[in-house]
Design a protein around this motif. Structure first.
Motif, PDB file in Angstrom:
ATOM      1  N   VAL A  61       0.838  -1.189   0.000  1.00  0.00           N
ATOM      2  CA  VAL A  61       0.000   0.000   0.000  1.00  0.00           C
ATOM      3  C   VAL A  61       0.875   1.241   0.000  1.00  0.00           C
ATOM      4  N   VAL A  62       0.568   2.145  -0.902  1.00  0.00           N
ATOM      5  CA  VAL A  62       1.240   3.435  -0.945  1.00  0.00           C
ATOM      6  C   VAL A  62       0.200   4.540  -0.798  1.00  0.00           C
ATOM      7  N   ARG A  63       0.676   5.642  -0.240  1.00  0.00           N
ATOM      8  CA  ARG A  63      -0.142   6.840  -0.153  1.00  0.00           C
ATOM      9  C   ARG A  63       0.315   7.802  -1.235  1.00  0.00           C
ATOM     10  N   ILE A  64      -0.650   8.307  -1.989  1.00  0.00           N
ATOM     11  CA  ILE A  64      -0.335   9.208  -3.100  1.00  0.00           C
ATOM     12  C   ILE A  64      -1.199  10.454  -2.964  1.00  0.00           C
ATOM     13  N   ALA A  65      -0.543  11.591  -2.843  1.00  0.00           N
ATOM     14  CA  ALA A  65      -1.239  12.878  -2.909  1.00  0.00           C
ATOM     15  C   ALA A  65      -0.743  13.601  -4.152  1.00  0.00           C
ATOM     16  N   ALA A  66      -1.645  14.185  -4.872  1.00  0.00           N
ATOM     17  CA  ALA A  66      -1.292  14.824  -6.138  1.00  0.00           C
ATOM     18  C   ALA A  66      -2.018  16.143  -6.273  1.00  0.00           C
ATOM     19  N   ASP A  67      -1.356  17.068  -6.891  1.00  0.00           N
ATOM     20  CA  ASP A  67      -2.012  18.315  -7.262  1.00  0.00           C
ATOM     21  C   ASP A  67      -1.910  18.428  -8.789  1.00  0.00           C
ATOM     22  N   ASP A  97      -4.639   9.469  -1.694  1.00  0.00           N
ATOM     23  CA  ASP A  97      -5.199   8.148  -1.988  1.00  0.00           C
ATOM     24  C   ASP A  97      -4.359   7.065  -1.319  1.00  0.00           C
ATOM     25  N   ARG A  98      -4.966   5.942  -1.051  1.00  0.00           N
ATOM     26  CA  ARG A  98      -4.259   4.721  -0.660  1.00  0.00           C
ATOM     27  C   ARG A  98      -4.449   3.710  -1.782  1.00  0.00           C
ATOM     28  N   VAL A  99      -3.341   3.185  -2.306  1.00  0.00           N
ATOM     29  CA  VAL A  99      -3.382   2.275  -3.448  1.00  0.00           C
ATOM     30  C   VAL A  99      -2.496   1.074  -3.153  1.00  0.00           C
ATOM     31  N   VAL A 136       4.587  10.316  -2.961  1.00  0.00           N
ATOM     32  CA  VAL A 136       4.274   8.892  -2.870  1.00  0.00           C
ATOM     33  C   VAL A 136       5.022   8.329  -1.673  1.00  0.00           C
ATOM     34  N   ALA A 137       4.311   7.644  -0.792  1.00  0.00           N
ATOM     35  CA  ALA A 137       4.929   7.102   0.415  1.00  0.00           C
ATOM     36  C   ALA A 137       4.328   5.744   0.722  1.00  0.00           C
ATOM     37  N   SER A 138       5.182   4.720   0.832  1.00  0.00           N
ATOM     38  CA  SER A 138       4.682   3.380   1.154  1.00  0.00           C
ATOM     39  C   SER A 138       4.364   3.284   2.637  1.00  0.00           C
ATOM     40  N   GLU A 139       3.413   2.439   2.966  1.00  0.00           N
ATOM     41  CA  GLU A 139       3.061   2.239   4.370  1.00  0.00           C
ATOM     42  C   GLU A 139       3.050   0.771   4.763  1.00  0.00           C
TER      43      GLU A 139
END
Length: 764
Positions: A61-67, A97-99, A136-139
């Motif tokens: 799972v990664v967290r992705i924030a985008a503008d 997002d969590r993907v 992008v940051a993995s969790e």
């Protein structure tokens, strides 16, 4: 002061939405391109990064924030189609997002590709940060991925902005132009050495840094992707190509064409590129030599794809990818009146095309979360779409509270970048009986009510009463009330104020604020007295109002419990002669007629008023106004979901299904067939699907499915005569109904989970 207010609301939103990401790896960085123009409107940036995987993890799972929006590939497989949400959960903050990437990984080197679309401008549903970027940051343990300056990126050279006319100022999206001669074929999977023009990304901040600030987990699902479907098309002599779609939808056009020369411009639009009196989104494509397929990624809506194709360019295929909010049309309705069957289907289609990042008024001109619309769309969703739609409602409520102004004023649409005016009537509707409280009764979600209640209390404190007890006029930013003329605005505001006070009192009781509840109810009683002081013997009219009698004001008097039953015959006469309500308020008129016992006329009036849009063979959706062009209001869009409000009346009054206890633990079934001989409905609830079907002729028969874990209170008129339940006389237990759920002139039965058949001697 504003920043502190925002921080407090952010904390409440974070606790409900899964945290603000403070545990994300500190090495994850916001990254962007170092090229000039990276922060300009309508900029597209391509990112590449390789990550090695020794063993495929169970989840990655990664967290992705985008503008602002992004498309994500892993090893050439499309993982996310249009990720990200418009900013923001508060005026300062951003969603992420969590993907889960695990299904797309393989041992060894994995190639991550991300295409970013930076809106770079304000709109009625987006707050611009002023910077492009992605983080992008993995969790997940066992899988490490963090965006930083080792990622490669470049501004995608093929993307640009199409020429005039540009979308109107309400839309944060731009018209996309793609020059296929500049296409970077295969960039998602190419070796790093082959990535021409890519350079190390520029790190511009960490998780939680400005200008994106706190990152709040996406509270709604990723879009439902219906896949790509080919559609027949016709080409005229002038090069205009049209392809008819099955219905009005959210789509991205997909074209296959051949140009032996290249460099020629193809116009891409739908029949809604100009709609609602405004220019909306469209696109352009510049060909390269040869045969090529292109998907224009910025979604449009419409019932027809429209292409302007220059001479010498051959169109091989026209296709579309439909996407939309991830929910199912789990509810259903049918009856022996074909008009209302067609109304339900058009209302359903109109509702769905107005759901995505948020509920919106229309998918073409604005895409804006006006809360008068949201109240109606929420009510429709409860009876028609699966419970995944509840997350969209919850998001809307939390956003409305989080965007509250320091002085206590609420406004919509939010999220907002270039609009901040309060519409007092709509704000009262949002926080009251039909808005926040209706959400709680359908979902049982007390946490969200607790999160928004402080904003409700602060907003209602802005309202005051005059010497008669009637609600004082509040200017707000736009004294709207409704489209159309003859608005008795003092009574409209007072009716909504009464309903808001009732909803706030119920919320206060739920949360244990007894003093607040008592104060709200005392104020509501004063409003009721002031409203009834405006009764002139035949109708409600404020003394300062000089127009024709307002049908809306009469309806609100009924729905707020202000009008006594002895006024009902006179009110019926008013509603038989006055027709000023727009489709927005007509739902409330229809419901008031059913409440007064005039369901037959309610169906007649609704049929007459909605006939043009329901009978229109050219449209699969309902209109903003009563017709098109001069008959429309506010520019006259033809896909305005507020016009589907009668759907809730068919379900809640004609079929008579509504929650009595929060979350449908106990619900009522009180059919009022009016002129219908039969009707059947399925209602999706948090506790399962309620199924009800009746026939009404020489006698009355009701078949009912009560979900596990619930009970149904069936109320029938005493005039229907003796009733049997499942072939037997009602038992003592079935007759033992809470006195609060009984009504004069009605006989009530309590039914437990299972299938039931109720038969009465006489028709209802």
């Amino acid at each position: 002061m504003m920043r502190m207010h925002t921080l407090l609301l952010t904390a409440a939103a974070c606790s409900l939405l899964g945290g603000c990401g403070v545990s994300s790896p500190p090495e994850a960085r916001w990254i962007t391109s170092g090229e000039a123009g990276a922060d300009e409107p309508n900029t597209w940036i391509a990112y590449r990064h390789n990550v090695g995987v020794a063993e495929i993890p169970r989840e990655a799972v990664v967290r992705i924030a985008a503008d602002t929006k992004y498309w994500l590939w892993v090893n050439g497989d499309l993982v996310v189609f249009e990720g990200g949400l418009k900013r923001g959960p508060t005026p300062d903050d951003t969603y992420y997002d969590r993907v889960d990437l695990a299904p797309y990984l393989h041992r060894g080197e994995n190639r991550i590709a991300l295409l970013l679309w930076h809106f770079g401008k304000e709109g009625f549903s987006h707050r611009d940060s002023g910077r492009s970027g992605v983080i992008v940051a993995s969790e997940s343990r066992g899988f490490e991925l963090a965006s930083d300056s080792s990622w490669l990126c470049r501004i995608h050279p093929a993307y640009g902005t199409a020429g005039d006319p540009q979308p109107n100022f309400r839309l944060a999206e731009s018209n996309i132009r793609f020059d296929a001669r500049q296409e970077m074929a295969g960039w998602q999977t190419a070796d790093a050495a082959e990535l021409d023009g890519f350079r190390p990304a520029v790190a511009v901040g960490g998780w939680g840094d400005a200008p994106w600030n706190h990152l709040v987990e996406r509270p709604i699902p990723q879009w439902k992707d219906f896949g790509i479907e080919e559609v027949p098309f016709e080409r005229r002599a002038d090069g205009r190509v049209t392809a008819q779609l099955p219905y009005n939808m959210q789509l991205t056009p997909v074209l296959t064409l051949t140009d032996p020369v290249g460099g020629r411009l193809v116009g891409i639009a739908t029949d809604h590129a100009y709609a609602g009196g405004q220019w909306n989104v469209r696109a352009e494509y510049v060909t390269r030599p040869g045969t090529q397929t292109y998907e224009s990624l910025g979604w449009m809506n419409g019932q027809q794809i429209v292409l302007d194709v220059p001479e010498g360019v051959e169109i091989g295929k026209v296709a579309y990818r439909q996407t939309g909010y991830d929910t199912e049309a789990s509810g259903s309705f049918s009856c022996d009146d074909d008009f209302y069957n067609r109304f339900w289907q058009k209302a359903l289609r109109t509702l769905y095309v107005n759901m995505r990042d948020n509920y919106f008024d229309c998918p073409d001109r604005e895409r804006a979360q006006w809360w008068g619309d949201v109240v109606l769309l929420m009510g429709e969703s409860f009876y028609s779409y699966s419970t995944s739609a509840h997350a969209l409602m919850r998001k809307a409520m939390l956003e409305l509270a989080a965007w509250q102004k320091p002085d206590g004023a609420l406004f919509s649409p939010v999220p907002a970048g270039n609009y901040d005016s309060e519409l007092p009537g709509q704000m009262l509707a949002s926080v009251g009986h039909y808005g926040f409280w209706n959400y709680y009764m359908n979902t049982g979600d007390a946490e969200t009510v607790a999160a928004v209640y402080p904003a409700v209390k602060k907003y209602l404190a802005l309202w005051s009463l005059d010497a008669t007890g009637l609600t004082e006029f509040r200017q707000g930013g736009w004294t709207w009330g409704d489209w159309g003329d003859n608005r008795d605005i003092r009574l409209l505001f007072a009716g909504w104020h009464s309903l808001a006070l009732q909803g706030a009192a119920d919320m206060a009781d739920l949360l244990g604020f007894g003093d607040d509840a008592a104060a709200y109810r005392a104020t509501a009683e004063r409003v009721k007295a002031g409203y009834n002081a405006c009764w002139n013997g035949t109708a409600y009219r404020h003394p300062a109002y000089g127009g024709e009698t307002d049908d809306r004001a009469q309806a609100l008097a009924v729905l707020a419990g202000i009008a006594p039953e002895e006024h009902y015959p006179a009110l019926l006469k008013v509603l038989q002669t006055e027709f000023h309500a727009s489709p927005y308020m007509e739902k409330y008129v229809m419901e008031a007629l059913f409440r007064m016992g005039y369901g037959g006329y309610a169906l007649e009036r609704t049929r007459t008023r909605f006939a043009e849009m329901v009978d229109s063979p050219e449209h699969t959706t309902l209109f903003e106004g009563w017709g098109i062009g001069e008959k429309g209001f506010g520019g006259g869009t033809t896909n305005h979901a507020w016009s589907g409000g009668a759907l809730t009346v068919l379900a809640g009054q004609l079929c008579g299904i509504a929650p009595l206890e929060a979350g449908y633990r106990t619900f009522v079934v009180e059919p009022d067939p009016a002129s219908f001989g039969s009707a059947a409905i399925d209602v999706p609830t948090v506790r399962g699907t309620i199924r009800s079907a009746f026939t009404n002729g020489g006698g009355f028969e009701l078949r009912l499915t009560v979900p596990e874990g619930t009970e149904a209170v069936v109320r029938l008129p005493e005039s229907a005569g003796a009733a049997t339940i499942d072939g037997r006389e009602p038992s003592a237990r079935q007759r033992r109904v809470n006195s609060a759920w009984q009504r004069n002139g009605r006989v009530a039965f309590l039914l437990t989970a299972g299938e039931h058949r109720i038969v009465c001697d006489r028709a209802l």
